[in-house]
Scaffold this motif. Sequence first.
Motif, PDB file in Angstrom:
ATOM      1  N   LYS A  44       0.845  -1.215   0.000  1.00  0.00           N
ATOM      2  CA  LYS A  44       0.000   0.000   0.000  1.00  0.00           C
ATOM      3  C   LYS A  44       0.871   1.253   0.000  1.00  0.00           C
ATOM      4  O   LYS A  44       0.626   2.200  -0.746  1.00  0.00           O
ATOM      5  CB  LYS A  44      -0.881   0.022   1.271  1.00  0.00           C
ATOM      6  CG  LYS A  44      -2.251  -0.585   1.065  1.00  0.00           C
ATOM      7  CD  LYS A  44      -3.160  -0.198   2.217  1.00  0.00           C
ATOM      8  CE  LYS A  44      -3.411  -1.401   3.101  1.00  0.00           C
ATOM      9  NZ  LYS A  44      -3.930  -1.158   4.421  1.00  0.00           N
ATOM     10  N   ALA A  45       1.889   1.246   0.847  1.00  0.00           N
ATOM     11  CA  ALA A  45       2.778   2.420   0.930  1.00  0.00           C
ATOM     12  C   ALA A  45       3.508   2.636  -0.401  1.00  0.00           C
ATOM     13  O   ALA A  45       3.648   3.767  -0.870  1.00  0.00           O
ATOM     14  CB  ALA A  45       3.781   2.232   2.070  1.00  0.00           C
ATOM     15  N   ALA A  46       3.930   1.540  -1.022  1.00  0.00           N
ATOM     16  CA  ALA A  46       4.655   1.654  -2.297  1.00  0.00           C
ATOM     17  C   ALA A  46       3.741   2.244  -3.371  1.00  0.00           C
ATOM     18  O   ALA A  46       4.142   3.116  -4.145  1.00  0.00           O
ATOM     19  CB  ALA A  46       5.184   0.286  -2.733  1.00  0.00           C
ATOM     20  N   ARG A  47       2.490   1.778  -3.395  1.00  0.00           N
ATOM     21  CA  ARG A  47       1.550   2.291  -4.409  1.00  0.00           C
ATOM     22  C   ARG A  47       1.265   3.773  -4.180  1.00  0.00           C
ATOM     23  O   ARG A  47       1.150   4.549  -5.127  1.00  0.00           O
ATOM     24  CB  ARG A  47       0.255   1.467  -4.419  1.00  0.00           C
ATOM     25  CG  ARG A  47       0.465   0.075  -5.014  1.00  0.00           C
ATOM     26  CD  ARG A  47      -0.813  -0.733  -5.003  1.00  0.00           C
ATOM     27  NE  ARG A  47      -1.764  -0.330  -6.024  1.00  0.00           N
ATOM     28  CZ  ARG A  47      -1.749  -0.757  -7.286  1.00  0.00           C
ATOM     29  NH1 ARG A  47      -0.816  -1.600  -7.689  1.00  0.00           N
ATOM     30  NH2 ARG A  47      -2.657  -0.352  -8.142  1.00  0.00           N
ATOM     31  N   SER A  48       1.173   4.145  -2.924  1.00  0.00           N
ATOM     32  CA  SER A  48       0.928   5.548  -2.616  1.00  0.00           C
ATOM     33  C   SER A  48       2.106   6.415  -3.114  1.00  0.00           C
ATOM     34  O   SER A  48       1.906   7.494  -3.677  1.00  0.00           O
ATOM     35  CB  SER A  48       0.721   5.663  -1.102  1.00  0.00           C
ATOM     36  OG  SER A  48       0.634   6.980  -0.725  1.00  0.00           O
ATOM     37  N   LEU A  49       3.309   5.914  -2.936  1.00  0.00           N
ATOM     38  CA  LEU A  49       4.477   6.658  -3.441  1.00  0.00           C
ATOM     39  C   LEU A  49       4.463   6.736  -4.970  1.00  0.00           C
ATOM     40  O   LEU A  49       4.800   7.767  -5.552  1.00  0.00           O
ATOM     41  CB  LEU A  49       5.771   5.973  -2.986  1.00  0.00           C
ATOM     42  CG  LEU A  49       6.204   6.260  -1.553  1.00  0.00           C
ATOM     43  CD1 LEU A  49       7.320   5.314  -1.131  1.00  0.00           C
ATOM     44  CD2 LEU A  49       6.669   7.719  -1.405  1.00  0.00           C
ATOM     45  N   LEU A  50       4.045   5.642  -5.603  1.00  0.00           N
ATOM     46  CA  LEU A  50       3.998   5.646  -7.074  1.00  0.00           C
ATOM     47  C   LEU A  50       2.996   6.689  -7.588  1.00  0.00           C
ATOM     48  O   LEU A  50       3.227   7.330  -8.612  1.00  0.00           O
ATOM     49  CB  LEU A  50       3.623   4.250  -7.602  1.00  0.00           C
ATOM     50  CG  LEU A  50       4.710   3.179  -7.487  1.00  0.00           C
ATOM     51  CD1 LEU A  50       4.161   1.800  -7.849  1.00  0.00           C
ATOM     52  CD2 LEU A  50       5.915   3.505  -8.384  1.00  0.00           C
ATOM     53  N   ILE A  51       1.897   6.865  -6.840  1.00  0.00           N
ATOM     54  CA  ILE A  51       0.909   7.877  -7.244  1.00  0.00           C
ATOM     55  C   ILE A  51       1.546   9.269  -7.208  1.00  0.00           C
ATOM     56  O   ILE A  51       1.448  10.048  -8.158  1.00  0.00           O
ATOM     57  CB  ILE A  51      -0.344   7.816  -6.325  1.00  0.00           C
ATOM     58  CG1 ILE A  51      -1.100   6.509  -6.571  1.00  0.00           C
ATOM     59  CG2 ILE A  51      -1.261   9.026  -6.556  1.00  0.00           C
ATOM     60  CD1 ILE A  51      -2.257   6.252  -5.602  1.00  0.00           C
ATOM     61  N   SER A  52       2.251   9.560  -6.115  1.00  0.00           N
ATOM     62  CA  SER A  52       2.899  10.876  -6.015  1.00  0.00           C
ATOM     63  C   SER A  52       3.977  11.036  -7.086  1.00  0.00           C
ATOM     64  O   SER A  52       4.125  12.106  -7.675  1.00  0.00           O
ATOM     65  CB  SER A  52       3.527  11.062  -4.634  1.00  0.00           C
ATOM     66  OG  SER A  52       2.523  11.018  -3.656  1.00  0.00           O
ATOM     67  N   MET A  53       4.711   9.976  -7.347  1.00  0.00           N
ATOM     68  CA  MET A  53       5.755  10.057  -8.385  1.00  0.00           C
ATOM     69  C   MET A  53       5.137  10.329  -9.747  1.00  0.00           C
ATOM     70  O   MET A  53       5.661  11.121 -10.529  1.00  0.00           O
ATOM     71  CB  MET A  53       6.555   8.753  -8.440  1.00  0.00           C
ATOM     72  CG  MET A  53       7.497   8.599  -7.277  1.00  0.00           C
ATOM     73  SD  MET A  53       8.332   6.999  -7.374  1.00  0.00           S
ATOM     74  CE  MET A  53       9.106   6.960  -5.778  1.00  0.00           C
ATOM     75  N   SER A  54       3.997   9.659 -10.034  1.00  0.00           N
ATOM     76  CA  SER A  54       3.406   9.868 -11.350  1.00  0.00           C
ATOM     77  C   SER A  54       2.919  11.308 -11.485  1.00  0.00           C
ATOM     78  O   SER A  54       3.053  11.911 -12.555  1.00  0.00           O
ATOM     79  CB  SER A  54       2.297   8.853 -11.641  1.00  0.00           C
ATOM     80  OG  SER A  54       1.343   8.913 -10.627  1.00  0.00           O
ATOM     81  N   ARG A  55       2.393  11.896 -10.416  1.00  0.00           N
ATOM     82  CA  ARG A  55       2.009  13.323 -10.473  1.00  0.00           C
ATOM     83  C   ARG A  55       3.231  14.166 -10.831  1.00  0.00           C
ATOM     84  O   ARG A  55       3.174  15.043 -11.683  1.00  0.00           O
ATOM     85  CB  ARG A  55       1.472  13.791  -9.125  1.00  0.00           C
ATOM     86  CG  ARG A  55       0.195  13.114  -8.764  1.00  0.00           C
ATOM     87  CD  ARG A  55      -0.725  14.013  -7.923  1.00  0.00           C
ATOM     88  NE  ARG A  55      -2.027  13.389  -7.868  1.00  0.00           N
ATOM     89  CZ  ARG A  55      -2.512  12.768  -6.784  1.00  0.00           C
ATOM     90  NH1 ARG A  55      -1.838  12.770  -5.666  1.00  0.00           N
ATOM     91  NH2 ARG A  55      -3.691  12.172  -6.841  1.00  0.00           N
ATOM     92  N   ASN A  56       4.328  13.867 -10.150  1.00  0.00           N
ATOM     93  CA  ASN A  56       5.554  14.639 -10.406  1.00  0.00           C
ATOM     94  C   ASN A  56       6.067  14.456 -11.826  1.00  0.00           C
ATOM     95  O   ASN A  56       6.652  15.358 -12.409  1.00  0.00           O
ATOM     96  CB  ASN A  56       6.652  14.214  -9.425  1.00  0.00           C
ATOM     97  CG  ASN A  56       6.459  14.829  -8.047  1.00  0.00           C
ATOM     98  OD1 ASN A  56       5.862  15.902  -7.916  1.00  0.00           O
ATOM     99  ND2 ASN A  56       6.970  14.169  -7.022  1.00  0.00           N
TER     100      ASN A  56
END
Length: 375
Positions: A194-206
Amino acid sequence: MAENINVGGSLPVIPTFQQQLAPTAGEVGGYLPVPNVQELAAVSKDVSARYIRPERELEQVAAGEFGQIPVIDMSKLQVGDDDELAKLHSACKEWGFFQVINHGVAEQVITKMAEDVQHFFSLSLEEKMEYAQLSTGIEGYGQAFVFSEKQTLDWGDMLYINATPVHERKMRFWPRNPSSFRATLDQYAAELEKAARSLLISMSRNLGVEPEKLLNLFNDGEQSLRMNYYPPCEQASKVTGVAPHADGTGLTLLTRLNQAQGLQVRKEGKWVPVDPLPGAFIVNIGDILEIITNGEYKSIEHRALVNDKNERLSIASFHDPNMDVMIEPMSDLLVKDQKKQAPNYKSISHRDYKKISRNMKLDGKDGGFITHMKI
Ligand SMILES: O=C(O)CCC(=O)C(=O)O
Ligand SMILES: [Fe+2]
């Protein structure tokens, strides 16, 4: 320049990869058995020459020169805090390594995992060997990436399990001792995913790509846990717990389980010691994410050192895309400011990527498979 680009579709698979596909450790028994380091450390203080790395004497450790790796507050990312998102973007580009705090994984999940992992490594060799690796693969209790009698060995043992896809779990490698371990592993893996997916979401925004597009690559992906046990070593300054390498994965979330330090990150040719914050995860960009982002984010070489007095334990949670996807620069990222960008990496099926990368010894970033992926 634009002729070779296939924006929007899959990039052509380069045939030379196929030549590298045989034989594989995963299929034909490539991993060599090596001594159990915990036992070695218990019976003798002498460290065999097979563990000594003369090059360690020549290496430079940066004392405070670069400061610490960035610290990212995930609770701020989750509410779309622009400053924190910018900090994350720069951490991914400039460092490839950062710590995350307020990640939402409950403290007791990490504590329980630490207890169970410590319990497992404290069992007798005989009990641990019930979960021993087979010569055909990386999963189980043993060591990784040893292919030749001449290879310098790492001062550490590990328990490696694939947590997802769930239906492919090989339960023979999931210890029943301590009795809570299987449930603990299951919960820890799910929370970290879950934490990894949440980071991927923020990375994709960036990165300016639709979060769904990046997340889809990781749907029903592969997640593995590598639990590392490094016994104390009389010659700690001459050995490594894990030799220099860049993770061949998507994203790695690392936890240290006790106070002993040892993780170091390569920056501008020097080794920067990482000082983990209590309860934080150390996150690093793996080779696959470097390829997917067409090199905007970079995987970084790192190593684990061992301690002369205390044992050291860590857990790496590796988050990889789905086995059926192609590993290649994301087509959306090959269009910037409405212009096509050249891909900097070739394209390969994830399955082939795994077969090859699992059959290479750890040999710095340049010695990794990503070097062959560069165009
Ligand atoms: O033990 C550590 O701190 C690092 C381990 C690591 O790099 C790995 O397991 O890939
Ligand atoms: Fe690593």
